[in-house]
Scaffold this motif. Sequence first.
Motif, PDB file in Angstrom:
ATOM      1  N   ALA A  71       0.848  -1.194   0.000  1.00 28.99           N
ATOM      2  CA  ALA A  71       0.000   0.000   0.000  1.00 28.99           C
ATOM      3  C   ALA A  71       0.884   1.246   0.000  1.00 28.99           C
ATOM      4  N   THR A  72       0.330   2.340  -0.492  1.00 28.03           N
ATOM      5  CA  THR A  72       1.086   3.594  -0.523  1.00 28.03           C
ATOM      6  C   THR A  72       1.245   4.189   0.875  1.00 28.03           C
ATOM      7  N   ASN A  98      -2.958  -4.530  -3.849  1.00 25.48           N
ATOM      8  CA  ASN A  98      -2.962  -3.178  -3.293  1.00 25.48           C
ATOM      9  C   ASN A  98      -4.029  -3.146  -2.206  1.00 25.48           C
ATOM     10  N   ASP A 101      -6.180   0.714   0.090  1.00 18.04           N
ATOM     11  CA  ASP A 101      -5.461   1.888  -0.409  1.00 18.04           C
ATOM     12  C   ASP A 101      -6.338   2.670  -1.370  1.00 18.04           C
ATOM     13  N   SER A 103      -6.790   3.847  -5.003  1.00 14.87           N
ATOM     14  CA  SER A 103      -6.289   3.341  -6.289  1.00 14.87           C
ATOM     15  C   SER A 103      -5.564   4.414  -7.095  1.00 14.87           C
ATOM     16  N   ALA A 106      -2.196   4.825  -5.690  1.00 17.15           N
ATOM     17  CA  ALA A 106      -1.384   3.644  -6.002  1.00 17.15           C
ATOM     18  C   ALA A 106      -0.856   3.708  -7.435  1.00 17.15           C
TER      19      ALA A 106
END
Length: 177
Positions: A71-72, A98, A101, A103, A106
């Motif tokens: 994940a960011t 992912n 998160d 999108s 990301a």
Amino acid sequence: MKRLVLLIPLLLFLGMAVLLYRGLFHDPSELPSALIGKPLPAFSLPDLKEPQRLLTQDDLKGRPALINVWATWCPTCKAEHQMLNRLAETGVVIHGVNYKDDSEAARKWLADYKDPYQRNVVDNDGSLGLDLGVYGAPETFLVDAQGIIRHKYIGAIDERVWREELAPLYQALESKP
């Protein structure tokens, strides 16, 4: 009888000391997974690159692969990302999940830092993560060509983890007919 009562605190102390001593030698990245030896859980979730396209567990089969939960919002994921890019450049198949998160964030993150993933599943609500028994990001699963989970690693993959732990397992799966 009085002497026996006096021994109880000593016995409790010794019991706790033994448990704590044993805990010193456990690797926190080695949490057992009930999924080892079982197929990837069934899912139907969007592809990060093409959100209108749904990916399923069958899309991650065909070759042995690492399935990396990322994940960011995860600083450790950023720390391991350069290593994942190096692995992908050498031909290691890596799919992403992912996890919980945004999108759009990301996609920007992968554009900025390079995309090591052949497929990237969007798991906004964490349902796939829950089915995989994910505690947090990053976590990486090693699956064989049939989509059977063979190993789980919790934490960032670095050069040592790859060389000593994951590469031998990955290469063994790659050499199987």
